[in-house]
Design a protein around this motif. Structure first.
Motif, PDB file in Angstrom:
ATOM      1  N   SER A   1      98.947  49.497  60.688  1.00 12.79           N
ATOM      2  CA  SER A   1      99.156  48.055  60.762  1.00 12.79           C
ATOM      3  C   SER A   1      97.831  47.297  60.733  1.00 12.79           C
ATOM      4  O   SER A   1      97.649  46.374  59.928  1.00 12.79           O
ATOM      5  N   ALA A   2      96.897  47.703  61.586  1.00 12.82           N
ATOM      6  CA  ALA A   2      95.596  47.038  61.626  1.00 12.82           C
ATOM      7  C   ALA A   2      94.834  47.272  60.329  1.00 12.82           C
ATOM      8  O   ALA A   2      94.142  46.369  59.832  1.00 12.82           O
ATOM      9  N   LEU A   3      94.968  48.465  59.762  1.00 10.54           N
ATOM     10  CA  LEU A   3      94.293  48.766  58.503  1.00 10.54           C
ATOM     11  C   LEU A   3      94.812  47.877  57.383  1.00 10.54           C
ATOM     12  O   LEU A   3      94.045  47.371  56.570  1.00 10.54           O
ATOM     13  N   ASP A   4      96.132  47.645  57.354  1.00  7.80           N
ATOM     14  CA  ASP A   4      96.709  46.808  56.304  1.00  7.80           C
ATOM     15  C   ASP A   4      96.219  45.369  56.424  1.00  7.80           C
ATOM     16  O   ASP A   4      95.900  44.728  55.419  1.00  7.80           O
ATOM     17  N   SER A   5      96.140  44.857  57.654  1.00 11.00           N
ATOM     18  CA  SER A   5      95.652  43.497  57.857  1.00 11.00           C
ATOM     19  C   SER A   5      94.215  43.355  57.364  1.00 11.00           C
ATOM     20  O   SER A   5      93.860  42.388  56.677  1.00 11.00           O
ATOM     21  N   MET A   6      93.407  44.329  57.685  1.00 18.17           N
ATOM     22  CA  MET A   6      92.024  44.333  57.225  1.00 18.17           C
ATOM     23  C   MET A   6      91.957  44.450  55.704  1.00 18.17           C
ATOM     24  O   MET A   6      91.139  43.807  55.041  1.00 18.17           O
ATOM     25  N   GLY A   7      92.849  45.276  55.153  1.00 15.89           N
ATOM     26  CA  GLY A   7      92.879  45.456  53.704  1.00 15.89           C
ATOM     27  C   GLY A   7      93.227  44.188  52.962  1.00 15.89           C
ATOM     28  O   GLY A   7      92.640  43.883  51.919  1.00 15.89           O
ATOM     29  N   ARG A   8      94.176  43.410  53.492  1.00 13.76           N
ATOM     30  CA  ARG A   8      94.554  42.164  52.834  1.00 13.76           C
ATOM     31  C   ARG A   8      93.419  41.148  52.904  1.00 13.76           C
ATOM     32  O   ARG A   8      93.236  40.335  51.986  1.00 13.76           O
ATOM     33  N   HIS A   9      92.649  41.195  53.979  1.00 10.57           N
ATOM     34  CA  HIS A   9      91.469  40.325  54.093  1.00 10.57           C
ATOM     35  C   HIS A   9      90.454  40.685  53.005  1.00 10.57           C
ATOM     36  O   HIS A   9      89.930  39.804  52.312  1.00 10.57           O
ATOM     37  N   ALA A  10      90.192  41.973  52.851  1.00 11.79           N
ATOM     38  CA  ALA A  10      89.265  42.420  51.816  1.00 11.79           C
ATOM     39  C   ALA A  10      89.788  42.069  50.424  1.00 11.79           C
ATOM     40  O   ALA A  10      89.020  41.691  49.533  1.00 11.79           O
ATOM     41  N   GLN A  11      91.090  42.169  50.260  1.00 10.42           N
ATOM     42  CA  GLN A  11      91.715  41.841  48.981  1.00 10.42           C
ATOM     43  C   GLN A  11      91.497  40.371  48.632  1.00 10.42           C
ATOM     44  O   GLN A  11      91.165  40.032  47.488  1.00 10.42           O
ATOM     45  N   ARG A  12      91.652  39.486  49.612  1.00 14.03           N
ATOM     46  CA  ARG A  12      91.419  38.058  49.374  1.00 14.03           C
ATOM     47  C   ARG A  12      89.955  37.787  49.040  1.00 14.03           C
ATOM     48  O   ARG A  12      89.652  36.965  48.163  1.00 14.03           O
ATOM     49  N   MET A  13      89.064  38.463  49.732  1.00 14.87           N
ATOM     50  CA  MET A  13      87.639  38.292  49.430  1.00 14.87           C
ATOM     51  C   MET A  13      87.337  38.685  47.994  1.00 14.87           C
ATOM     52  O   MET A  13      86.589  37.993  47.287  1.00 14.87           O
ATOM     53  N   LEU A  14      87.905  39.801  47.554  1.00 14.66           N
ATOM     54  CA  LEU A  14      87.668  40.259  46.185  1.00 14.66           C
ATOM     55  C   LEU A  14      88.211  39.256  45.180  1.00 14.66           C
ATOM     56  O   LEU A  14      87.537  38.908  44.196  1.00 14.66           O
ATOM     57  N   HIS A  15      89.430  38.779  45.402  1.00 13.86           N
ATOM     58  CA  HIS A  15      90.014  37.789  44.496  1.00 13.86           C
ATOM     59  C   HIS A  15      89.134  36.547  44.412  1.00 13.86           C
ATOM     60  O   HIS A  15      88.853  36.029  43.320  1.00 13.86           O
ATOM     61  N   ASP A  16      88.692  36.076  45.565  1.00  6.09           N
ATOM     62  CA  ASP A  16      87.901  34.845  45.601  1.00  6.09           C
ATOM     63  C   ASP A  16      86.528  35.032  44.966  1.00  6.09           C
ATOM     64  O   ASP A  16      86.028  34.128  44.284  1.00  6.09           O
ATOM     65  N   VAL A  17      85.914  36.191  45.166  1.00  4.01           N
ATOM     66  CA  VAL A  17      84.586  36.381  44.600  1.00  4.01           C
ATOM     67  C   VAL A  17      84.657  36.541  43.083  1.00  4.01           C
ATOM     68  O   VAL A  17      83.743  36.118  42.357  1.00  4.01           O
TER      69      VAL A  17
ATOM     70  N   GLU B   1      82.403  35.054  54.920  1.00  2.00           N
ATOM     71  CA  GLU B   1      83.650  35.732  55.280  1.00  2.00           C
ATOM     72  C   GLU B   1      83.413  37.194  55.657  1.00  2.00           C
ATOM     73  O   GLU B   1      84.203  37.783  56.392  1.00  2.00           O
ATOM     74  N   ASP B   2      82.326  37.758  55.158  1.00  2.00           N
ATOM     75  CA  ASP B   2      82.064  39.168  55.450  1.00  2.00           C
ATOM     76  C   ASP B   2      81.887  39.403  56.948  1.00  2.00           C
ATOM     77  O   ASP B   2      82.178  40.492  57.443  1.00  2.00           O
ATOM     78  N   VAL B   3      81.423  38.383  57.673  1.00  2.00           N
ATOM     79  CA  VAL B   3      81.276  38.515  59.130  1.00  2.00           C
ATOM     80  C   VAL B   3      82.635  38.783  59.772  1.00  2.00           C
ATOM     81  O   VAL B   3      82.767  39.652  60.652  1.00  2.00           O
ATOM     82  N   LYS B   4      83.663  38.065  59.325  1.00  2.00           N
ATOM     83  CA  LYS B   4      85.003  38.241  59.885  1.00  2.00           C
ATOM     84  C   LYS B   4      85.545  39.631  59.570  1.00  2.00           C
ATOM     85  O   LYS B   4      86.206  40.257  60.406  1.00  2.00           O
ATOM     86  N   LEU B   5      85.270  40.108  58.358  1.00  2.00           N
ATOM     87  CA  LEU B   5      85.743  41.447  57.996  1.00  2.00           C
ATOM     88  C   LEU B   5      85.028  42.508  58.827  1.00  2.00           C
ATOM     89  O   LEU B   5      85.650  43.489  59.252  1.00  2.00           O
ATOM     90  N   ASP B   6      83.748  42.320  59.070  1.00  2.00           N
ATOM     91  CA  ASP B   6      83.007  43.253  59.918  1.00  2.00           C
ATOM     92  C   ASP B   6      83.585  43.275  61.334  1.00  2.00           C
ATOM     93  O   ASP B   6      83.697  44.339  61.959  1.00  2.00           O
ATOM     94  N   GLN B   7      83.955  42.105  61.843  1.00  2.00           N
ATOM     95  CA  GLN B   7      84.550  42.034  63.181  1.00  2.00           C
ATOM     96  C   GLN B   7      85.897  42.751  63.213  1.00  2.00           C
ATOM     97  O   GLN B   7      86.214  43.452  64.187  1.00  2.00           O
ATOM     98  N   ALA B   8      86.683  42.577  62.160  1.00  2.00           N
ATOM     99  CA  ALA B   8      87.968  43.276  62.079  1.00  2.00           C
ATOM    100  C   ALA B   8      87.748  44.783  62.030  1.00  2.00           C
ATOM    101  O   ALA B   8      88.482  45.556  62.668  1.00  2.00           O
ATOM    102  N   TYR B   9      86.743  45.204  61.300  1.00  2.00           N
ATOM    103  CA  TYR B   9      86.407  46.626  61.205  1.00  2.00           C
ATOM    104  C   TYR B   9      86.075  47.195  62.588  1.00  2.00           C
ATOM    105  O   TYR B   9      86.575  48.263  62.977  1.00  2.00           O
ATOM    106  N   GLU B  10      85.251  46.487  63.333  1.00  2.00           N
ATOM    107  CA  GLU B  10      84.879  46.958  64.673  1.00  2.00           C
ATOM    108  C   GLU B  10      86.105  47.063  65.576  1.00  2.00           C
ATOM    109  O   GLU B  10      86.233  48.005  66.373  1.00  2.00           O
ATOM    110  N   GLY B  11      87.028  46.088  65.445  1.00  2.00           N
ATOM    111  CA  GLY B  11      88.247  46.130  66.247  1.00  2.00           C
ATOM    112  C   GLY B  11      89.128  47.316  65.909  1.00  2.00           C
ATOM    113  O   GLY B  11      89.679  47.977  66.810  1.00  2.00           O
TER     114      GLY B  11
END
Length: 235
Positions: A126-142, A160-170
């Motif tokens: 579940s947490a991995l999927d949430s993080m994955g969708r965040h990364a997916q949005r970053m890729l689309h936007d970039v 936005e990478d800061v937020k993804l790093d925080q999600a990774y740590e969590g």
């Protein structure tokens, strides 16, 4: 991606060559984005057949990187571009390297979807999927920002990478808890950790592409600078 912002040149052939590279970058970016989306979907469905297709398609991503790099090298040798034209070719060459590595991350996630016992790590996904969708949005936007060479968008995505790093740590802390509570979960947790790390790297790759956008538009190399330093440099 729709419109890579490139200038016009006296040589119609040079324009055609830059347009060809543009189209190839668009195609590669679209394929990599689809790879990541499909890998996340395959993981949620434990679809090993789809995962196998994703892994096979990674060869196409690799081939596209090589072809675009060869074309960039040929243009530099033949046209000897200067100033913004040279920055554009270099930015494209470096961006496609980042896209290829994002493709590798998608392959890593697809391999997790091929696990024989998906139920063993179902409660970790579940947490991995949430993080994955965040990364997916970053890729689309970039990819969109790169198509338009939009520095403002690049700066937003960079942050936005800061937020993804925080999600990774969590997620890592959560996985450590699983291992401490049940040592039998360690093999599955390690597999998931590899996938989570791959997603964190997607964010880093997107950030690197943002830096290439800034380099092309502003002529400033902002790699390895703190965000506050980048902002000060662009004022």
């Amino acid at each position: 991606m729709e419109h890579l912002n490139i200038g016009k040149h006296i040589s119609g052939q040079f324009n055609a060559e830059l347009e060809a590279i543009r189209n190839n970058v668009m195609a590669m970016g679209g394929l990599v984005e689809q790879q990541l989306t499909d890998a996340l979907d395959a993981l949620q469905r434990s679809d090993s057949a789809e995962a196998a297709k994703i892994i096979e398609r990674d060869r196409r991503v690799n081939s596209m990187e090589v072809n675009i790099d060869e074309e960039c090298t040929r243009i530099i040798a033949k046209r000897q571009p200067t100033a913004s034209d040279l920055r554009l070719v270099l930015a494209i060459s470096k961006a496609v390297t980042e896209l290829e590595r994002i493709g590798d991350s998608a392959e890593r996630i697809a391999r997790l979807a091929q696990q024989q016992d998906p139920a063993g790590f179902r409660n970790m996904l579940s947490a991995l999927d949430s993080m994955g969708r965040h990364a997916q949005r970053m890729l689309h936007d970039v990819l969109d920002a790169f198509a338009r060479m939009d520095v403002d968008a690049a700066m937003r995505i960079h942050e936005e990478d800061v937020k993804l790093d925080q999600a990774y740590e969590g997620v890592v802390r959560q996985l450590m808890t699983f291992m401490m509570e049940d040592p039998r979960s360690i093999p599955n947790v390690l597999d998931v950790l590899w996938a989570v790390r791959a997603l964190e790297r997607v964010g880093d790759r997107c950030k690197n592409i943002c830096e290439q956008i800034i380099y092309y538009v502003k002529g400033k190399d902002v790699r390895h600078l703190e965000r506050s330093q980048v902002q000060d440099l662009l004022k």
